[in-house]
Structure formats: structure tokens, C-alpha cells
Scaffold this motif. Structure first.
Motif, PDB file in Angstrom:
ATOM      1  N   SER A   2       0.833  -1.212   0.000  1.00 56.92           N
ATOM      2  CA  SER A   2       0.000   0.000   0.000  1.00 56.92           C
ATOM      3  C   SER A   2       0.871   1.268   0.000  1.00 56.92           C
ATOM      4  CB  SER A   2      -0.919  -0.012   1.210  1.00 56.92           C
ATOM      5  OG  SER A   2      -1.687   1.183   1.272  1.00 56.92           O
ATOM      6  N   ILE A   3       1.926   1.281   0.808  1.00 52.12           N
ATOM      7  CA  ILE A   3       2.821   2.445   0.875  1.00 52.12           C
ATOM      8  C   ILE A   3       3.583   2.617  -0.438  1.00 52.12           C
ATOM      9  CG2 ILE A   3       4.877   3.382   2.007  1.00 52.12           C
ATOM     10  CD1 ILE A   3       3.866   2.058   4.597  1.00 52.12           C
ATOM     11  N   ILE A   4       4.057   1.507  -1.002  1.00 55.22           N
ATOM     12  CA  ILE A   4       4.804   1.575  -2.259  1.00 55.22           C
ATOM     13  C   ILE A   4       3.935   2.135  -3.373  1.00 55.22           C
ATOM     14  CG2 ILE A   4       5.914   0.173  -4.045  1.00 55.22           C
ATOM     15  CD1 ILE A   4       6.809  -1.699  -1.727  1.00 55.22           C
ATOM     16  N   GLU A   5       2.686   1.693  -3.424  1.00 56.39           N
ATOM     17  CA  GLU A   5       1.762   2.187  -4.449  1.00 56.39           C
ATOM     18  C   GLU A   5       1.571   3.704  -4.343  1.00 56.39           C
ATOM     19  OE1 GLU A   5      -1.742  -0.094  -3.867  1.00 56.39           O
ATOM     20  OE2 GLU A   5      -0.984  -1.882  -4.886  1.00 56.39           O
ATOM     21  N   LYS A   6       1.610   4.233  -3.124  1.00 58.09           N
ATOM     22  CA  LYS A   6       1.446   5.680  -2.933  1.00 58.09           C
ATOM     23  C   LYS A   6       2.727   6.452  -3.252  1.00 58.09           C
ATOM     24  CE  LYS A   6      -2.189   5.183   0.534  1.00 58.09           C
ATOM     25  NZ  LYS A   6      -2.573   5.382   1.956  1.00 58.09           N
ATOM     26  N   ILE A   7       3.885   5.776  -3.113  1.00 58.20           N
ATOM     27  CA  ILE A   7       5.170   6.439  -3.391  1.00 58.20           C
ATOM     28  C   ILE A   7       5.464   6.475  -4.887  1.00 58.20           C
ATOM     29  CG2 ILE A   7       7.674   6.226  -3.084  1.00 58.20           C
ATOM     30  CD1 ILE A   7       7.180   5.245  -0.271  1.00 58.20           C
ATOM     31  N   LEU A   8       4.995   5.479  -5.634  1.00 60.22           N
ATOM     32  CA  LEU A   8       5.322   5.385  -7.057  1.00 60.22           C
ATOM     33  C   LEU A   8       4.922   6.624  -7.862  1.00 60.22           C
ATOM     34  CD1 LEU A   8       4.609   1.638  -7.874  1.00 60.22           C
ATOM     35  CD2 LEU A   8       6.799   2.757  -7.439  1.00 60.22           C
ATOM     36  N   PRO A   9       3.761   7.251  -7.621  1.00 59.23           N
ATOM     37  CA  PRO A   9       3.454   8.498  -8.353  1.00 59.23           C
ATOM     38  C   PRO A   9       4.466   9.607  -8.093  1.00 59.23           C
ATOM     39  CG  PRO A   9       1.464   7.578  -7.411  1.00 59.23           C
ATOM     40  CD  PRO A   9       2.594   6.784  -6.846  1.00 59.23           C
ATOM     41  N   VAL A  10       5.031   9.658  -6.874  1.00 59.99           N
ATOM     42  CA  VAL A  10       6.076  10.642  -6.577  1.00 59.99           C
ATOM     43  C   VAL A  10       7.316  10.368  -7.418  1.00 59.99           C
ATOM     44  CG1 VAL A  10       7.526  11.608  -4.756  1.00 59.99           C
ATOM     45  CG2 VAL A  10       5.182  10.891  -4.231  1.00 59.99           C
ATOM     46  N   VAL A  11       7.663   9.058  -7.550  1.00 61.15           N
ATOM     47  CA  VAL A  11       8.797   8.677  -8.389  1.00 61.15           C
ATOM     48  C   VAL A  11       8.535   9.092  -9.838  1.00 61.15           C
ATOM     49  CG1 VAL A  11      10.148   6.736  -9.261  1.00 61.15           C
ATOM     50  CG2 VAL A  11       9.396   6.754  -6.877  1.00 61.15           C
ATOM     51  N   ASP A  12       7.305   8.879 -10.318  1.00 62.51           N
ATOM     52  CA  ASP A  12       6.955   9.266 -11.694  1.00 62.51           C
ATOM     53  C   ASP A  12       7.160  10.762 -11.901  1.00 62.51           C
ATOM     54  OD1 ASP A  12       6.247   6.637 -12.136  1.00 62.51           O
ATOM     55  OD2 ASP A  12       4.114   6.980 -11.751  1.00 62.51           O
ATOM     56  N   ASN A  13       6.728  11.563 -10.943  1.00 60.78           N
ATOM     57  CA  ASN A  13       6.869  13.018 -11.075  1.00 60.78           C
ATOM     58  C   ASN A  13       8.326  13.447 -11.045  1.00 60.78           C
ATOM     59  OD1 ASN A  13       4.092  13.475 -11.285  1.00 60.78           O
ATOM     60  ND2 ASN A  13       3.840  13.613  -9.048  1.00 60.78           N
ATOM     61  N   PHE A  14       9.134  12.790 -10.229  1.00 62.50           N
ATOM     62  CA  PHE A  14      10.565  13.083 -10.221  1.00 62.50           C
ATOM     63  C   PHE A  14      11.149  12.830 -11.611  1.00 62.50           C
ATOM     64  CE2 PHE A  14      11.253  13.275  -5.569  1.00 62.50           C
ATOM     65  CZ  PHE A  14      12.261  14.231  -5.530  1.00 62.50           C
ATOM     66  N   GLU A  15      10.814  11.691 -12.183  1.00 68.29           N
ATOM     67  CA  GLU A  15      11.368  11.332 -13.490  1.00 68.29           C
ATOM     68  C   GLU A  15      10.888  12.294 -14.580  1.00 68.29           C
ATOM     69  OE1 GLU A  15      11.887   6.495 -12.765  1.00 68.29           O
ATOM     70  OE2 GLU A  15      10.168   7.245 -13.899  1.00 68.29           O
TER      71      GLU A  15
END
Length: 210
Positions: A107-120
Motif C-alpha cells: 500500500s505504501i509503495i503504491e502511494k510512493i510510485l506516483p512521486v517517483v513518476d513526477n521526479f522522473e
């Protein structure tokens, strides 16, 4: 007459002697038979003493268990059952805790992945001549630190471009005809997918050729 009387007396004496002898022989035989019978009785009694006493139908009867022994056996059995139940409970609890941890981590990873997308996306817009800018360098270092943390948590990106399409890993949203690529080869990736401990957290959104 006297001679006849003497002959008769002699005959009677011989008869009495013979009868006495027969009676003596019979008495001797009876005595011998009694002695033999007595010897057989004594021998039978001695043989009977040598045979172990049997109790019950199938041999010696088992001694009855003491009440204390029965209580000890009962308590030992209860203890073993309790230990087995506790061990099963411990294993089941550990399994449930692991499952809960996996669900929470996903659940936490799923919420962090959009942040990673925005960084990229943000880093992709930085021009080449501005990548040496302290701000751009700082953002790049933060991104790399974030990716290193995810890697330590066993989160890994799914390879897509140039790989054969796998419905277990990829989500095809477009199709294109391209002679340079083989059948079911991924031509482009729209969103990166990730796995957590070998299990897919998010499928890759891709364009598949041919």
C-alpha cells in the motif's frame, strides 16, 4: 480209613498253603501298585510346582496402574496437546503478521510510485546545459536516494522496451505495426511498472508492436 483220612488232610493242607501263597502274591501286587500310584502322584505334584502360575485367559494378569501414574500420563498428554496448539497458534500468527506487513508495504509503495513518476518527468524536462545547475543536481541526488531506498526494500522496476510482451508484467494500451520489431515486442513504455519481492505492484503501461 486212617490212610484215607491222612490223604484228605494232606490235600487240604496243600490247598490251604496254595491259597495262602496266592493271597500273599495278590497282596504284594496291590502293594506294588499302590507304591507306583503314590510315586506318580508325587511326581505330578512336583511337575505342577515347576509350571508357573497363570492368571487370566492369556497369561499373567497385568498389574493395575497406580492412580498417580494415570494422573501423570493424563497431565503429560494435556501438556503435549497444549504445546502443539501453542506452536500452531505461533506459526499462524507469524504468517498473519507477515501477510499484514506485505499488504501494508504494498500500500505504501503504491502511494510512493506516483512521486517517483513526477521526479522522473521533472528531471526529463531539464535541458542538457542546465543539468549542472545546483538545483537540478540536488533534485537528481534526491531521486537517486529515493530509488536506492526502494531497491533496499526489494522494489524493482519492470523491464519493458525491447522485451517480449508478458501479460503478467505488462499492460498493453496501444498497438503498432513496425517491421523493425518482432511479434509482441514492446515498442514504447508510457508508465514504468514495479515489483515488490517478485510480486507485481504496478504493471507497465506499454505499446506493443505487430
Amino acid at each position: 480209613m486212617a490212610e484215607e483220612k491222612d490223604i484228605i488232610d494232606e490235600i487240604l493242607e496243600d490247598a490251604d498253603a496254595k491259597q495262602a501263597e496266592e493271597a500273599a502274591d495278590a497282596a504284594g501286587k496291590d502293594s506294588a501298585a499302590e507304591d507306583a500310584e503314590e510315586e506318580e502322584t508325587v511326581q505330578a505334584e512336583e511337575d505342577a510346582e515347576d509350571v508357573p502360575e497363570k492368571k487370566g485367559i492369556f497369561g499373567r494378569k497385568k498389574d493395575k496402574k497406580d492412580k498417580k501414574d494415570e494422573q501423570i500420563e493424563d497431565l503429560t498428554d494435556r501438556l503435549k496437546r497444549s504445546m502443539a496448539e501453542f506452536d500452531n497458534y505461533r506459526k499462524r500468527t507469524e504468517k498473519e503478521k507477515t501477510a499484514m506487513y506485505e499488504v501494508g508495504a504494498r500500500s505504501i509503495i503504491e502511494k510512493i510510485l506516483p512521486v517517483v513518476d513526477n521526479f522522473e518527468r521533472g528531471l526529463a524536462t531539464v535541458p542538457e546545459d542546465e543539468k549542472a545547475n545546483p538545483f537540478a543536481e540536488g533534485m537528481d541526488k534526491i531521486y537517486k536516494q529515493l530509488m536506492k531506498t526502494l531497491e533496499d526494500l526489494e522494489v524493482a522496476p519492470i523491464e519493458a522496451v525491447g522485451k517480449e510482451f508478458d501479460p503478467n508484467l505488462h499492460n498493453a494500451v496501444m498497438h503498432v505495426e513496425d517491421e523493425e520489431l518482432g511479434d509482441n515486442i514492446i515498442a514504447e513504455e508510457f508508465q514504468k511498472g514495479y515489483t515488490y519481492r517478485g510480486s507485481v505492484v504496478r504493471h507497465s503501461m506499454v505499446k506493443v508492436a505487430n
